[in-house]
Motif scaffolding. Sequence first.
Motif, PDB file in Angstrom:
ATOM      1  N   TYR A 172     -16.229 -16.197  28.407  1.00 58.94           N
ATOM      2  CA  TYR A 172     -15.134 -16.474  27.464  1.00 58.94           C
ATOM      3  C   TYR A 172     -15.433 -17.790  26.762  1.00 58.94           C
ATOM      4  O   TYR A 172     -15.799 -18.789  27.402  1.00 58.94           O
ATOM      5  CB  TYR A 172     -13.795 -16.563  28.192  1.00 58.94           C
ATOM      6  CG  TYR A 172     -12.617 -16.767  27.265  1.00 58.94           C
ATOM      7  CD1 TYR A 172     -12.032 -15.683  26.626  1.00 58.94           C
ATOM      8  CD2 TYR A 172     -12.104 -18.040  27.018  1.00 58.94           C
ATOM      9  CE1 TYR A 172     -10.960 -15.868  25.755  1.00 58.94           C
ATOM     10  CE2 TYR A 172     -11.034 -18.227  26.158  1.00 58.94           C
ATOM     11  CZ  TYR A 172     -10.468 -17.128  25.527  1.00 58.94           C
ATOM     12  OH  TYR A 172      -9.410 -17.310  24.667  1.00 58.94           O
ATOM     13  N   LYS A 189      -2.891 -19.976  25.886  1.00 61.45           N
ATOM     14  CA  LYS A 189      -3.392 -18.614  26.092  1.00 61.45           C
ATOM     15  C   LYS A 189      -4.904 -18.630  26.323  1.00 61.45           C
ATOM     16  O   LYS A 189      -5.422 -17.916  27.191  1.00 61.45           O
ATOM     17  CB  LYS A 189      -3.056 -17.752  24.867  1.00 61.45           C
ATOM     18  CG  LYS A 189      -3.486 -16.314  24.975  1.00 61.45           C
ATOM     19  CD  LYS A 189      -3.081 -15.525  23.729  1.00 61.45           C
ATOM     20  CE  LYS A 189      -3.530 -14.072  23.830  1.00 61.45           C
ATOM     21  NZ  LYS A 189      -3.166 -13.303  22.594  1.00 61.45           N
ATOM     22  N   ALA A 190      -5.613 -19.467  25.571  1.00 64.73           N
ATOM     23  CA  ALA A 190      -7.063 -19.545  25.726  1.00 64.73           C
ATOM     24  C   ALA A 190      -7.438 -20.162  27.071  1.00 64.73           C
ATOM     25  O   ALA A 190      -8.367 -19.692  27.747  1.00 64.73           O
ATOM     26  CB  ALA A 190      -7.653 -20.367  24.584  1.00 64.73           C
ATOM     27  N   ARG A 192      -5.730 -20.105  29.798  1.00 64.58           N
ATOM     28  CA  ARG A 192      -5.458 -19.089  30.826  1.00 64.58           C
ATOM     29  C   ARG A 192      -6.582 -18.048  30.875  1.00 64.58           C
ATOM     30  O   ARG A 192      -7.022 -17.630  31.950  1.00 64.58           O
ATOM     31  CB  ARG A 192      -4.108 -18.422  30.554  1.00 64.58           C
ATOM     32  CG  ARG A 192      -3.684 -17.450  31.642  1.00 64.58           C
ATOM     33  CD  ARG A 192      -2.373 -16.758  31.292  1.00 64.58           C
ATOM     34  NE  ARG A 192      -1.969 -15.830  32.327  1.00 64.58           N
ATOM     35  CZ  ARG A 192      -1.018 -16.061  33.232  1.00 64.58           C
ATOM     36  NH1 ARG A 192      -0.358 -17.192  33.201  1.00 64.58           N
ATOM     37  NH2 ARG A 192      -0.713 -15.165  34.157  1.00 64.58           N
ATOM     38  N   ALA A 193      -7.057 -17.632  29.710  1.00 63.94           N
ATOM     39  CA  ALA A 193      -8.136 -16.636  29.663  1.00 63.94           C
ATOM     40  C   ALA A 193      -9.418 -17.194  30.274  1.00 63.94           C
ATOM     41  O   ALA A 193     -10.178 -16.466  30.928  1.00 63.94           O
ATOM     42  CB  ALA A 193      -8.378 -16.203  28.220  1.00 63.94           C
ATOM     43  N   GLN A 196      -8.999 -17.048  33.913  1.00 65.59           N
ATOM     44  CA  GLN A 196      -9.030 -15.655  34.358  1.00 65.59           C
ATOM     45  C   GLN A 196     -10.463 -15.134  34.434  1.00 65.59           C
ATOM     46  O   GLN A 196     -10.797 -14.328  35.316  1.00 65.59           O
ATOM     47  CB  GLN A 196      -8.200 -14.794  33.405  1.00 65.59           C
ATOM     48  CG  GLN A 196      -7.912 -13.400  33.947  1.00 65.59           C
ATOM     49  CD  GLN A 196      -7.091 -13.435  35.241  1.00 65.59           C
ATOM     50  OE1 GLN A 196      -6.030 -14.051  35.287  1.00 65.59           O
ATOM     51  NE2 GLN A 196      -7.589 -12.779  36.295  1.00 65.59           N
ATOM     52  N   ASP A 243     -15.289 -12.862  24.421  1.00 66.58           N
ATOM     53  CA  ASP A 243     -14.372 -12.515  25.507  1.00 66.58           C
ATOM     54  C   ASP A 243     -14.859 -11.218  26.119  1.00 66.58           C
ATOM     55  O   ASP A 243     -14.653 -10.141  25.554  1.00 66.58           O
ATOM     56  CB  ASP A 243     -12.936 -12.366  24.976  1.00 66.58           C
ATOM     57  CG  ASP A 243     -11.946 -12.101  26.108  1.00 66.58           C
ATOM     58  OD1 ASP A 243     -12.381 -12.043  27.279  1.00 66.58           O
ATOM     59  OD2 ASP A 243     -10.752 -11.954  25.817  1.00 66.58           O
ATOM     60  N   ALA A 245     -13.759  -9.710  28.517  1.00 66.85           N
ATOM     61  CA  ALA A 245     -12.663  -8.848  28.967  1.00 66.85           C
ATOM     62  C   ALA A 245     -12.277  -7.850  27.888  1.00 66.85           C
ATOM     63  O   ALA A 245     -11.597  -6.864  28.153  1.00 66.85           O
ATOM     64  CB  ALA A 245     -11.448  -9.686  29.353  1.00 66.85           C
ATOM     65  N   SER A 246     -12.725  -8.135  26.663  1.00 69.50           N
ATOM     66  CA  SER A 246     -12.429  -7.244  25.556  1.00 69.50           C
ATOM     67  C   SER A 246     -13.456  -6.119  25.530  1.00 69.50           C
ATOM     68  O   SER A 246     -14.655  -6.347  25.722  1.00 69.50           O
ATOM     69  CB  SER A 246     -12.477  -8.021  24.238  1.00 69.50           C
ATOM     70  OG  SER A 246     -12.377  -7.144  23.144  1.00 69.50           O
TER      71      SER A 246
END
Length: 270
Positions: A172, A189-190, A192-193, A196, A243, A245-246
Amino acid sequence: MEQVAGRPRVLLDVPMHYCPGCTHGIVHRLVAEVIDELDLRERTVGVASVGCSVFAYAYFDLDFQQAAHGRAPAVATGIKRVRPDLVVFTYQGDGDLAAIGTAEIVHAAARGERLTVIFVNNALYGMTGGQMAPTSPAGMRTTTTPEGRQARAHGYPLRMTEMLAGLDGVAYAARVAVTSVAGVVRAKKAIRAAFQAQLDDRGLGIVEVLSTCPVGWGLDPVDALRWCETQLIPVFPLGVFKDTASVDHAPARARRHPAPAPAGVRTRAP
């Protein structure tokens, strides 16, 4: 009565040393809120760097390790490899990460270390007097470039997040700014990502936060916010650059704002 706002548990109720208008305090709070919300307090270790944020360990109610200048990713790597059950993050400025520590972050990213990196970029060396940093835009006046940074003599600013996003070990990578309410929301938000990504065991997560330095820039706090938006963001476009996760990374890359670097960017005389 339900409490809907308050100080994060991870953030200590102590005065901070940061200058008026500096946004390090906002970034500290966002990191603390994310750790609280993810319930990571009891197994998180921070690694402090050298620079304005050198005393970060004094503001978080967490285990913290102080690293030598630029070596936070190496120290964090050691902690994480010995205790993979811990959540480890570094908190570094641009002088620390993008200058003396460039090799450290590049190789940690290339190895895909399971770390979270909070990279605060204010485009100069704030703690030591406002000298030019690797991230100073062309034309920016600093104490070591009183006539403005000249590409011919001083080179071009480093865009570390874009460079690191191209490495396979990075899960990320995003750049945000905390100059507005909406920007603060996106920054959280970033962050947190990025945490994560570590929790999911996907690789290194980095969030670059464009921050203000009113004293170093020779501006008042309000003008410093405006200068960040009008002069720094065009040089360092905001967005999510990677990212994993995407399912499809392409839409994330498309959120960047590829404005060209303006010529002759200057602050007021320091």
